[in-house]
Design a protein around this motif. Structure first.
Motif, PDB file in Angstrom:
ATOM      1  N   LYS A  71       5.161  10.503  30.719  1.00 14.76           N
ATOM      2  CA  LYS A  71       4.797   9.569  31.805  1.00 14.76           C
ATOM      3  C   LYS A  71       3.997   8.380  31.263  1.00 14.76           C
ATOM      4  O   LYS A  71       2.961   7.987  31.799  1.00 14.76           O
ATOM      5  CB  LYS A  71       3.997  10.276  32.895  1.00 14.76           C
ATOM      6  N   LEU A  72       4.509   7.796  30.191  1.00 18.36           N
ATOM      7  CA  LEU A  72       3.817   6.713  29.496  1.00 18.36           C
ATOM      8  C   LEU A  72       3.965   5.360  30.173  1.00 18.36           C
ATOM      9  O   LEU A  72       5.006   5.058  30.745  1.00 18.36           O
ATOM     10  CB  LEU A  72       4.375   6.578  28.073  1.00 18.36           C
ATOM     11  N   VAL A 154      -1.100   2.048  39.735  1.00 13.21           N
ATOM     12  CA  VAL A 154       0.347   2.115  39.930  1.00 13.21           C
ATOM     13  C   VAL A 154       0.940   2.926  38.783  1.00 13.21           C
ATOM     14  O   VAL A 154       0.642   2.671  37.621  1.00 13.21           O
ATOM     15  CB  VAL A 154       0.967   0.697  39.986  1.00 13.21           C
ATOM     16  N   THR A 155       1.766   3.907  39.124  1.00 14.19           N
ATOM     17  CA  THR A 155       2.352   4.761  38.096  1.00 14.19           C
ATOM     18  C   THR A 155       3.553   4.078  37.447  1.00 14.19           C
ATOM     19  O   THR A 155       4.136   3.145  38.004  1.00 14.19           O
ATOM     20  CB  THR A 155       2.813   6.104  38.690  1.00 14.19           C
ATOM     21  N   ILE A 159       6.472   1.570  39.084  1.00 15.56           N
ATOM     22  CA  ILE A 159       6.858   0.284  38.493  1.00 15.56           C
ATOM     23  C   ILE A 159       8.368   0.250  38.273  1.00 15.56           C
ATOM     24  O   ILE A 159       9.034  -0.729  38.624  1.00 15.56           O
ATOM     25  CB  ILE A 159       6.100   0.040  37.173  1.00 15.56           C
ATOM     26  N   LYS A 160       8.921   1.327  37.719  1.00 18.41           N
ATOM     27  CA  LYS A 160      10.366   1.377  37.484  1.00 18.41           C
ATOM     28  C   LYS A 160      11.133   1.309  38.805  1.00 18.41           C
ATOM     29  O   LYS A 160      12.163   0.634  38.898  1.00 18.41           O
ATOM     30  CB  LYS A 160      10.740   2.629  36.705  1.00 18.41           C
ATOM     31  N   ILE A 165      14.491  -1.843  42.678  1.00 14.24           N
ATOM     32  CA  ILE A 165      14.647  -2.497  43.983  1.00 14.24           C
ATOM     33  C   ILE A 165      14.800  -4.000  43.801  1.00 14.24           C
ATOM     34  O   ILE A 165      15.664  -4.628  44.410  1.00 14.24           O
ATOM     35  CB  ILE A 165      13.456  -2.161  44.912  1.00 14.24           C
ATOM     36  N   LYS A 166      13.982  -4.590  42.943  1.00 11.50           N
ATOM     37  CA  LYS A 166      14.067  -6.022  42.671  1.00 11.50           C
ATOM     38  C   LYS A 166      15.451  -6.386  42.141  1.00 11.50           C
ATOM     39  O   LYS A 166      16.061  -7.356  42.589  1.00 11.50           O
ATOM     40  CB  LYS A 166      12.998  -6.434  41.662  1.00 11.50           C
TER      41      LYS A 166
END
Length: 177
Positions: A71-72, A154-155, A159-160, A165-166
């Motif tokens: 989870k880096l 924010v994890t 972010i991914k 979504i973007k």
């Protein structure tokens, strides 16, 4: 909802912090969790550390998700003082205990070794002795005293997801034109 940048000061004394399996559980900060290790390089092993960087990069080319269990957010390796000292910085989403156990399990399972084997005092039995691995990391950990996050708490998964979504929105808008 606006996300405002934040900073948190981390206490020097850790006696009052919750104790995990391997020692104090440092608080989650706006940059999530992390640690910095500074250790002496075994004489003549700086080249092996640099080579290990290439090995890890190749392993990630073959399997981009190799390090996913950790989870880096990021890792940083630095050789300094004429390649006699090494600094490892990692920022991740789990607490120290989970990260460490996951790292030992991941490297043992994947067959990829750790560059820490090139550091003075690193236990040779680290694959079967996670407590020794943890002890080394704790003894060489240099805790930060303040951490800042432009997008706090924010994890990496969030972010991914936001980037997916973007990209989907961007594709949709492109198709509408």
């Amino acid at each position: 909802m606006e996300i405002k940048p934040q900073a948190v000061v981390i206490p020097k004394e850790t006696d009052h912090l919750e104790q995990g399996k391997y020692g104090p559980v440092f608080p989650r900060t706006p940059a999530c969790y992390g640690f910095t290790i500074i250790a002496n390089v075994k004489p003549g092993r700086a080249g092996a550390i640099r080579e290990h960087g290439h090995t890890l990069a190749k392993a990630l080319e073959q399997d981009p998700y190799l390090l996913a269990p950790l989870k880096l957010h990021y890792l940083r390796w630095v050789l300094f003082d004429d390649d006699t000292r090494f600094m490892y910085q990692g920022i991740f989403d789990t607490d120290f205990d989970k990260y460490t156990e996951d790292a030992v399990a991941l490297f043992s399972k994947s067959g990829v070794s750790t560059t820490f084997e090139n550091l003075e005092g690193f236990p040779e039995d680290w694959r079967t002795n996670p407590e020794a691995f943890v002890r080394f990391v704790r003894e060489h950990h240099c805790p930060s005293f303040i951490e800042y996050g432009e997008y706090p708490y924010v994890t990496a998964d969030e972010i991914k997801k936001a980037l997916r979504i973007k990209n989907a929105l961007s594709e949709m808008l492109d198709q509408m034109q």
